[in-house]
Every structure is written in structure tokens, then in C-alpha cells.
Design an enzyme around this catalytic site. Structure first.
Site, mmCIF file in Angstrom:
data_model
loop_
_atom_site.group_PDB
_atom_site.id
_atom_site.type_symbol
_atom_site.label_atom_id
_atom_site.label_comp_id
_atom_site.label_asym_id
_atom_site.label_seq_id
_atom_site.Cartn_x
_atom_site.Cartn_y
_atom_site.Cartn_z
ATOM 1 N N ARG A 1 0.851 -1.208 0.000
ATOM 2 C CA ARG A 1 0.000 0.000 0.000
ATOM 3 C C ARG A 1 0.883 1.252 0.000
ATOM 4 O O ARG A 1 0.987 1.970 -0.984
ATOM 5 C CB ARG A 1 -0.922 -0.008 1.230
ATOM 6 N N ASP A 2 1.539 1.502 1.112
ATOM 7 C CA ASP A 2 2.332 2.721 1.272
ATOM 8 C C ASP A 2 3.409 2.804 0.194
ATOM 9 O O ASP A 2 3.614 3.861 -0.430
ATOM 10 C CB ASP A 2 2.954 2.701 2.679
ATOM 11 N N HIS B 1 5.025 4.011 12.991
ATOM 12 C CA HIS B 1 5.244 4.045 11.541
ATOM 13 C C HIS B 1 6.349 5.063 11.286
ATOM 14 O O HIS B 1 6.107 6.266 11.281
ATOM 15 C CB HIS B 1 3.943 4.433 10.829
ATOM 16 N N HIS C 1 9.812 6.643 9.265
ATOM 17 C CA HIS C 1 10.441 6.806 7.949
ATOM 18 C C HIS C 1 11.942 6.965 8.114
ATOM 19 O O HIS C 1 12.421 7.380 9.166
ATOM 20 C CB HIS C 1 9.847 8.013 7.219
ATOM 21 N N CYS D 1 11.278 8.764 -0.607
ATOM 22 C CA CYS D 1 10.741 10.054 -0.214
ATOM 23 C C CYS D 1 11.071 11.089 -1.276
ATOM 24 O O CYS D 1 12.234 11.304 -1.603
ATOM 25 C CB CYS D 1 11.326 10.470 1.129
ATOM 26 N N ASN E 1 10.033 4.682 3.689
ATOM 27 C CA ASN E 1 9.654 3.814 4.799
ATOM 28 C C ASN E 1 10.857 3.063 5.347
ATOM 29 O O ASN E 1 11.825 2.797 4.643
ATOM 30 C CB ASN E 1 8.611 2.804 4.311
HETATM 31 ZN ZN ZN Z 1 5.071 5.523 5.304
#
Ligand code: ZN
Length: 312
Positions: free
Chosen positions: A16-17, A210, A212, A243, A252
Site C-alpha cells: 500500500r504505502d 510508523h 520513515h 521520499c 519507509n
Molecule cells: Zn510511510
């Protein structure tokens, strides 16, 4: 012995992400193969899709088909991101086990991202909870407080805002509320402090970290969260989802590196590192040429490295 419950839950968010932040669309069959490989490696919670209009995110147009495949994998918690009530309805109809809903702690980010104030977003949560209670009471709901550690639009985000919002989300009826370093601005001292403050208000309903890796602190921040009692960690295989603000940097936290850190510490994850590294192949096949990240896969496992417990 073979059925010991892992001490930490690694929640894989790559499908997903990760896929959402890649411009190209991975073909549906490739997504299915990748998700199966992640499952075979021992991952037992995977965020497989987001339910948003295909006009906004064509990468996720096949969300229902991907969920249907993931539901065939026994013991897997199938999770989807939904931004609103409509998305929640579609995800529940598709049969997901868990909804994750981003709620911005930054007032500016909330308006920019979902065109709603934070208060309006909490109101949206109440509607989603009511829908869940009516249609699928066993579906779990996590509110993920995004921009919890800083915001590229607003700059600093007051810690009291994050604590307030987490409390509001739980009061709205969600099962748990985690903290997300959406912009890669967190540091370990801040992570410890903020998780402690949030836990003081919502207790055991404190959810995932979560993190990064935008500035290289992803693993350090995960360890800081672990030190103050967090036991669920989001990560993305191969750090998928670079990113855009930091070219060359992974967005991530890399699942392979996170699992290696915990396993090397003797903290069980239930994930088989060899199989996890092998799960990069279906990802690469589904998105040829896409950059992949991760130090552990590059270096290989240390000579003689043995994992204590793998999924039974
Ligand atoms: Zn993320």
C-alpha cells in the site's frame, strides 16, 4: 516451542504505502505474487491496498481484487488504508480484517491532505466506527496519527496536539491509535517522549510506530519506540516508497533491516529473513528498474547467523 507468539509484530505496508508512492502501477497478478511471498516469509499483517477513487490513485484501482487474494492466506490480518467513510464501506465490503485511517496532527497537513480540519476528521471516524459496528463488528480500526513528529507545511507539531488527537480518536471508538513520522522528522528522544505521553492517555490502545528513514533515523526511532513498550512496527520491503523530498533516501523503514535488528537482538518477529530477502524478487519482477533499498540484503546475513524462532 514451534508456536511461540513473536514478541513484535512487523506490519508490512509495502503493497500500500510503497506502491502508492511509485508512479507506475504494479500489475495485479504481480501484487498477488508479492503478497504471497511476504506471507511465506512469515509476515502476518499486511497493508495490501488503499480504498480511494481510482481517478486519484490508479495504482490502487484493483484494491478489491488484491484483498480477495490476501484473504486466501490463512492467519493473515488483511489491512487496508481508507481516508473516509466511502473508502471504509468499500474496504469492509471487500472483506478486510482491519482498517487504518490517517488522521493528521498538523492542522495544515490535514487541510492539504484530506481537505478536512482535524475535528472534521474525528467526526468522519465516528461515522466509520458506526458503519463498522453495523456491518462488520469484528473489523478492527486503527487511527494513525500522521505528521505526529513534524510537518513539512507547518513545521513543528505541538506534542499536546498529538496527545489530544490520539485521545479524540479513541473516544470516537477506534480500537487503537498509532503514531506516524510521515515526513521523516522524528528523533529517538522525541519518539520515546511522545509515545510515553500518548500511552499515559490511551494506555493499551497505543498502536504501531510508523517510522520513515528519510534522514537515516528510521531504525533508531523504531528501537526508541520498542524501548517504551511499542510492539507493532510498520515497515516496507526494500524500503519501497522513496521520499520525494530526499532523493536517494528511502522513505519507509526497510522491513529486512528492521527484522534483522530485532532478530539480532534476540527479539522474535516470526519472520524468516532468508525468505524475506527472497520476497524482493517478485517485487522487482513486478516493477522492473524501481530502486530498492536495504543494508541487510546488500551485505547479506552475517556468517553463522541463526534465527532463534521462526513461525511454527
Ligand atoms: Zn510511510
Amino acid at each position: 516451542m514451534g508456536h511461540m507468539i513473536p514478541e513484535v509484530l512487523i506490519s508490512e505496508v509495502g503493497p500500500r504505502d510503497g506502491l502508492q508512492s511509485v508512479g507506475r502501477t504494479m500489475p495485479t497478478e504481480a501484487k498477488k505474487r508479492w503478497i504471497s511471498a511476504l506471507y511465506q516469509a512469515g509476515l502476518r499483517e499486511i497493508e495490501v491496498a488503499s480504498f480511494v477513487p481510482a481517478t486519484l490513485l490508479p495504482q490502487m484501482a484493483d484494491a478489491a481484487q488484491v484483498v480477495m487474494h490476501a484473504l486466501t492466506l490463512p492467519g493473515l490480518t488483511v489491512m487496508a488504508l481508507v481516508p473516509n467513510l466511502r473508502g471504509a464501506q468499500a474496504a469492509i465490503e471487500a472483506g478486510v480484517h482491519k482498517l487504518t485511517i490517517p488522521v493528521s496532527a498538523s492542522a495544515a497537513h490535514s487541510l492539504a491532505n484530506v481537505r478536512k480540519t482535524r475535528e472534521a476528521m474525528v467526526q468522519e471516524l465516528r461515522g466509520i466506527v458506526a458503519l463498522r459496528d453495523r456491518l462488520a463488528p469484528r473489523v478492527r480500526i486503527e487511527a494513525n496519527i500522521s505528521t505526529a513528529f513534524g510537518c513539512t507545511l507547518q513545521g513543528e507539531v505541538a506534542e499536546q496536539d498529538v496527545v489530544w488527537l490520539a485521545g479524540e480518536c479513541i473516544a470516537a471508538g477506534v480500537d487503537e491509535s498509532g503514531l506516524s513520522d510521515t515526513t521523516g522528522m522524528a528523533n529517538p528522544a522525541q519518539v520515546r517522549r511522545l509515545f510515553n505521553k500518548v500511552r499515559a492517555v490511551i494506555g493499551a490502545r497505543t498502536g504501531a510506530a510508523h517510522m520513515h528513514n528519510t534522514r537515516g533515523l528510521g531504525l533508531a526511532n523504531c528501537l526508541a519506540a520498542y524501548d517504551v513498550g511499542v510492539r507493532t512496527f510498520d515497515a516496507s520491503l526494500a524500503g519501497l516508497g522513496g521520499c520525494p523530498y530526499a532523493p536517494g533516501a528511502s522513505g519507509n523503514v526497510v522491513t529486512e533491516d528492521l527484522v534483522f535488528m530485532f532478530e539480532a537482538m534476540g527479539v522474535t518477529t516470526g519472520v524468516d529473513l532468508q525468505k524475506l530477502i527472497a520476497a524482493r524478487e517478485p517485487l522487482k519482477a513486478g516493477l522492473p528498474g524501481e530502486p530498492v533499498y536495504g543494508m541487510t540484503p546488500e551485505a547479506g546475513l552475517p556468517r553463522g547467523f541463526v534465527q532463534a524462532v521462526v513461525h511454527g
